[in-house]
Design a protein around this motif. Structure first.
Motif, PDB file in Angstrom:
ATOM      1  N   GLU A 285      11.595  -5.142   5.475  1.00  0.00           N
ATOM      2  CA  GLU A 285      11.826  -3.723   5.178  1.00  0.00           C
ATOM      3  C   GLU A 285      11.158  -3.246   3.891  1.00  0.00           C
ATOM      4  OE1 GLU A 285      12.912  -0.002   6.057  1.00  0.00           O
ATOM      5  OE2 GLU A 285      13.211  -1.755   7.326  1.00  0.00           O
ATOM      6  N   PRO A 286      11.195  -3.988   2.783  1.00  0.00           N
ATOM      7  CA  PRO A 286      10.554  -3.469   1.554  1.00  0.00           C
ATOM      8  C   PRO A 286       9.060  -3.232   1.675  1.00  0.00           C
ATOM      9  CG  PRO A 286      12.044  -5.280   1.039  1.00  0.00           C
ATOM     10  CD  PRO A 286      11.902  -5.254   2.530  1.00  0.00           C
ATOM     11  N   LEU A 287       8.408  -3.898   2.613  1.00  0.00           N
ATOM     12  CA  LEU A 287       6.961  -3.750   2.757  1.00  0.00           C
ATOM     13  C   LEU A 287       6.563  -2.673   3.758  1.00  0.00           C
ATOM     14  CD1 LEU A 287       5.843  -7.496   2.790  1.00  0.00           C
ATOM     15  CD2 LEU A 287       5.805  -5.898   0.870  1.00  0.00           C
ATOM     16  N   ARG A 288       7.496  -2.245   4.564  1.00  0.00           N
ATOM     17  CA  ARG A 288       7.137  -1.286   5.615  1.00  0.00           C
ATOM     18  C   ARG A 288       6.773   0.080   5.052  1.00  0.00           C
ATOM     19  NH1 ARG A 288      11.641  -2.352  10.410  1.00  0.00           N
ATOM     20  NH2 ARG A 288      11.137  -4.570  10.740  1.00  0.00           N
ATOM     21  N   SER A 289       7.494   0.533   4.047  1.00  0.00           N
ATOM     22  CA  SER A 289       7.214   1.863   3.488  1.00  0.00           C
ATOM     23  C   SER A 289       5.849   1.930   2.805  1.00  0.00           C
ATOM     24  CB  SER A 289       8.323   2.259   2.510  1.00  0.00           C
ATOM     25  OG  SER A 289       8.091   3.555   2.001  1.00  0.00           O
TER      26      SER A 289
ATOM     27  N   LEU B 133     -14.255   2.151  10.331  1.00  0.00           N
ATOM     28  CA  LEU B 133     -13.805   0.772  10.157  1.00  0.00           C
ATOM     29  C   LEU B 133     -12.392   0.733   9.585  1.00  0.00           C
ATOM     30  CD1 LEU B 133     -17.041  -0.953   8.769  1.00  0.00           C
ATOM     31  CD2 LEU B 133     -16.135  -1.022  11.100  1.00  0.00           C
ATOM     32  N   LEU B 134     -12.114   1.602   8.632  1.00  0.00           N
ATOM     33  CA  LEU B 134     -10.758   1.684   8.077  1.00  0.00           C
ATOM     34  C   LEU B 134      -9.775   2.223   9.120  1.00  0.00           C
ATOM     35  CD1 LEU B 134     -11.248   2.984   4.415  1.00  0.00           C
ATOM     36  CD2 LEU B 134     -10.812   0.657   5.212  1.00  0.00           C
ATOM     37  N   PHE B 135     -10.242   3.113   9.965  1.00  0.00           N
ATOM     38  CA  PHE B 135      -9.378   3.637  11.016  1.00  0.00           C
ATOM     39  C   PHE B 135      -8.957   2.522  11.977  1.00  0.00           C
ATOM     40  CE2 PHE B 135      -8.644   5.711  15.140  1.00  0.00           C
ATOM     41  CZ  PHE B 135      -7.673   6.637  14.772  1.00  0.00           C
ATOM     42  N   ALA B 136      -9.906   1.658  12.328  1.00  0.00           N
ATOM     43  CA  ALA B 136      -9.574   0.511  13.190  1.00  0.00           C
ATOM     44  C   ALA B 136      -8.613  -0.435  12.483  1.00  0.00           C
ATOM     45  CB  ALA B 136     -10.853  -0.217  13.585  1.00  0.00           C
ATOM     46  N   LEU B 137      -8.795  -0.610  11.176  1.00  0.00           N
ATOM     47  CA  LEU B 137      -7.881  -1.461  10.412  1.00  0.00           C
ATOM     48  C   LEU B 137      -6.485  -0.852  10.350  1.00  0.00           C
ATOM     49  CD1 LEU B 137      -7.508  -3.988   8.715  1.00  0.00           C
ATOM     50  CD2 LEU B 137      -8.330  -2.716   6.722  1.00  0.00           C
ATOM     51  N   ALA B 138      -6.398   0.472  10.272  1.00  0.00           N
ATOM     52  CA  ALA B 138      -5.101   1.142  10.254  1.00  0.00           C
ATOM     53  C   ALA B 138      -4.345   0.907  11.568  1.00  0.00           C
ATOM     54  CB  ALA B 138      -5.284   2.634  10.005  1.00  0.00           C
ATOM     55  N   ILE B 139      -5.054   0.903  12.673  1.00  0.00           N
ATOM     56  CA  ILE B 139      -4.412   0.630  13.957  1.00  0.00           C
ATOM     57  C   ILE B 139      -3.852  -0.793  13.986  1.00  0.00           C
ATOM     58  CG2 ILE B 139      -4.820   0.402  16.438  1.00  0.00           C
ATOM     59  CD1 ILE B 139      -6.894   2.603  16.210  1.00  0.00           C
ATOM     60  N   ALA B 140      -4.630  -1.740  13.451  1.00  0.00           N
ATOM     61  CA  ALA B 140      -4.151  -3.120  13.399  1.00  0.00           C
ATOM     62  C   ALA B 140      -2.926  -3.252  12.503  1.00  0.00           C
ATOM     63  CB  ALA B 140      -5.276  -4.038  12.920  1.00  0.00           C
ATOM     64  N   LEU B 141      -2.914  -2.561  11.372  1.00  0.00           N
ATOM     65  CA  LEU B 141      -1.765  -2.621  10.460  1.00  0.00           C
ATOM     66  C   LEU B 141      -0.526  -1.974  11.072  1.00  0.00           C
ATOM     67  CD1 LEU B 141      -3.464  -1.806   7.024  1.00  0.00           C
ATOM     68  CD2 LEU B 141      -2.667  -4.035   7.854  1.00  0.00           C
TER      69      LEU B 141
ATOM     70  N   VAL C 164      -0.185   3.427   3.690  1.00  0.00           N
ATOM     71  CA  VAL C 164      -1.588   3.036   3.906  1.00  0.00           C
ATOM     72  C   VAL C 164      -2.045   3.412   5.318  1.00  0.00           C
ATOM     73  CG1 VAL C 164      -3.169   1.073   4.019  1.00  0.00           C
ATOM     74  CG2 VAL C 164      -1.424   1.159   2.223  1.00  0.00           C
ATOM     75  N   VAL C 165      -1.192   3.158   6.313  1.00  0.00           N
ATOM     76  CA  VAL C 165      -1.533   3.496   7.694  1.00  0.00           C
ATOM     77  C   VAL C 165      -1.702   5.000   7.858  1.00  0.00           C
ATOM     78  CG1 VAL C 165      -0.687   3.469  10.064  1.00  0.00           C
ATOM     79  CG2 VAL C 165      -0.451   1.429   8.634  1.00  0.00           C
ATOM     80  N   LEU C 166      -0.848   5.769   7.179  1.00  0.00           N
ATOM     81  CA  LEU C 166      -0.950   7.228   7.260  1.00  0.00           C
ATOM     82  C   LEU C 166      -2.270   7.734   6.695  1.00  0.00           C
ATOM     83  CD1 LEU C 166       0.349  10.011   7.810  1.00  0.00           C
ATOM     84  CD2 LEU C 166       1.335   9.885   5.502  1.00  0.00           C
ATOM     85  N   VAL C 167      -2.687   7.159   5.567  1.00  0.00           N
ATOM     86  CA  VAL C 167      -3.926   7.614   4.924  1.00  0.00           C
ATOM     87  C   VAL C 167      -5.155   7.148   5.704  1.00  0.00           C
ATOM     88  CG1 VAL C 167      -5.338   7.456   2.841  1.00  0.00           C
ATOM     89  CG2 VAL C 167      -2.874   7.734   2.645  1.00  0.00           C
TER      90      VAL C 167
ATOM     91  N   SER D 286       7.420  10.261  -9.260  1.00  0.00           N
ATOM     92  CA  SER D 286       7.719   9.669  -7.963  1.00  0.00           C
ATOM     93  C   SER D 286       9.026   8.880  -8.014  1.00  0.00           C
ATOM     94  CB  SER D 286       6.584   8.748  -7.530  1.00  0.00           C
ATOM     95  OG  SER D 286       6.480   7.643  -8.413  1.00  0.00           O
ATOM     96  N   ARG D 287       9.774   8.913  -6.908  1.00  0.00           N
ATOM     97  CA  ARG D 287      10.997   8.136  -6.791  1.00  0.00           C
ATOM     98  C   ARG D 287      10.742   6.755  -6.178  1.00  0.00           C
ATOM     99  NH1 ARG D 287      15.340  12.646  -4.490  1.00  0.00           N
ATOM    100  NH2 ARG D 287      15.144  14.108  -6.248  1.00  0.00           N
ATOM    101  N   ASP D 288       9.607   6.611  -5.522  1.00  0.00           N
ATOM    102  CA  ASP D 288       9.236   5.332  -4.913  1.00  0.00           C
ATOM    103  C   ASP D 288       7.824   4.982  -5.376  1.00  0.00           C
ATOM    104  OD1 ASP D 288       8.890   3.096  -3.421  1.00  0.00           O
ATOM    105  OD2 ASP D 288       9.223   4.044  -1.465  1.00  0.00           O
ATOM    106  N   PRO D 289       7.712   4.384  -6.593  1.00  0.00           N
ATOM    107  CA  PRO D 289       6.374   4.113  -7.136  1.00  0.00           C
ATOM    108  C   PRO D 289       5.521   3.227  -6.242  1.00  0.00           C
ATOM    109  CG  PRO D 289       8.065   3.832  -8.820  1.00  0.00           C
ATOM    110  CD  PRO D 289       8.776   3.994  -7.520  1.00  0.00           C
ATOM    111  N   ALA D 290       6.133   2.268  -5.541  1.00  0.00           N
ATOM    112  CA  ALA D 290       5.350   1.355  -4.703  1.00  0.00           C
ATOM    113  C   ALA D 290       4.677   2.107  -3.557  1.00  0.00           C
ATOM    114  CB  ALA D 290       6.248   0.251  -4.157  1.00  0.00           C
ATOM    115  N   THR D 291       5.431   2.993  -2.925  1.00  0.00           N
ATOM    116  CA  THR D 291       4.860   3.751  -1.809  1.00  0.00           C
ATOM    117  C   THR D 291       3.799   4.731  -2.287  1.00  0.00           C
ATOM    118  OG1 THR D 291       6.951   3.567  -0.602  1.00  0.00           O
ATOM    119  CG2 THR D 291       5.405   5.269   0.113  1.00  0.00           C
ATOM    120  N   VAL D 292       4.085   5.397  -3.417  1.00  0.00           N
ATOM    121  CA  VAL D 292       3.113   6.349  -3.961  1.00  0.00           C
ATOM    122  C   VAL D 292       1.824   5.651  -4.373  1.00  0.00           C
ATOM    123  CG1 VAL D 292       2.664   7.957  -5.843  1.00  0.00           C
ATOM    124  CG2 VAL D 292       4.874   7.997  -4.685  1.00  0.00           C
ATOM    125  N   MET D 293       1.955   4.520  -5.035  1.00  0.00           N
ATOM    126  CA  MET D 293       0.763   3.793  -5.459  1.00  0.00           C
ATOM    127  C   MET D 293      -0.029   3.286  -4.251  1.00  0.00           C
ATOM    128  SD  MET D 293      -0.036   3.808  -8.569  1.00  0.00           S
ATOM    129  CE  MET D 293      -1.247   2.505  -8.433  1.00  0.00           C
TER     130      MET D 293
END
Length: 222
Positions: A123-127, A106-114, A132-135, A35-42
């Protein structure tokens, strides 16, 4: 039910050990190496594994709520397994089947909130948060829909049994509601009439109390 020794136990949920198959750890290591972006992959991998854990935890929570013993929760790369005591009634089995999808929602509702919170983060935290929101969002919803297909061994094979189960309970309630009404016997009409109508004895007594006055006596009174 004991878990395989090759599956490390990281924690416990509802008293049951949660074990991860060795292939899960292998996939995590390979993803980090390439991975080129370990934080996003993890973040994405952690979100997906937590999604599987939440699904199995939903099964376990409903099982414990129905007083069924939960033996183990086993996590694999693409799915999980909740080993619990055999349900004693069809209703318990159906409820446990719906527990997994319920936890996913419940996780789906949390994803909407996030997703609403993401634009306000640096910016570093958005990716990583976007992963997480995508998953927990679209992927989670697609996974829940597929899991509810009425095909074994998916949960939908048991979960959709709730429809005939509810119809059967509704018919029983209607039958129980009608049974006492049909078994009631009307009270005899003679009892009511005998209480309300005046008795012959009382009538005869009232008639005997009237004083008889002759015609001559009435003339004298005038």
């Amino acid at each position: 039910m004991p878990t395989d020794r090759s599956e490390p136990i990281l924690f416990r949920l509802f008293g049951a050990p949660v074990s991860f198959h060795w292939s899960v750890l292998l996939i995590v290591l390979l993803a980090l190496l390439f991975s080129r972006d370990p934080a996003t992959v993890m973040s994405g991998i952690a979100a997906y594994l937590s999604l599987i854990v939440a699904h199995e935890a939903g099964h376990a929570w409903v099982a414990r709520h129905n007083r069924l013993r939960v033996y183990a929760l086993r996590i694999f790369p693409l799915h999980g397994v909740c080993n619990y005591e055999t349900a004693r009634t069809p209703g318990q089995q159906i409820a446990v089947a719906w527990g997994g999808v319920g936890a996913q929602m419940l996780l789906f509702a949390l994803a909407i909130a996030l997703s609403l919170l993401s634009p306000h983060l640096p910016e570093p935290l958005r990716s990583p948060l976007g992963a997480v929101v995508l998953v927990w969002g679209p992927m989670n919803l697609l996974n829940a829909i597929l899991n509810l297909l009425p095909i074994a061994p998916l949960d939908g094979r048991t979960a959709w049994g709730v429809l005939p189960w509810l119809l059967q309970r509704l018919r029983r309630k209607r039958a129980d509601h009608k049974r006492p009404a049909s078994s009631m016997k009307p009270a005899p009409s003679t009892n009511a009439s005998s209480k309300n109508a005046p008795s012959n004895k009382a009538t005869s007594n009232s008639g005997s109390n009237d004083k008889v006055v002759s015609l001559d006596e009435r003339r004298k009174q005038r």
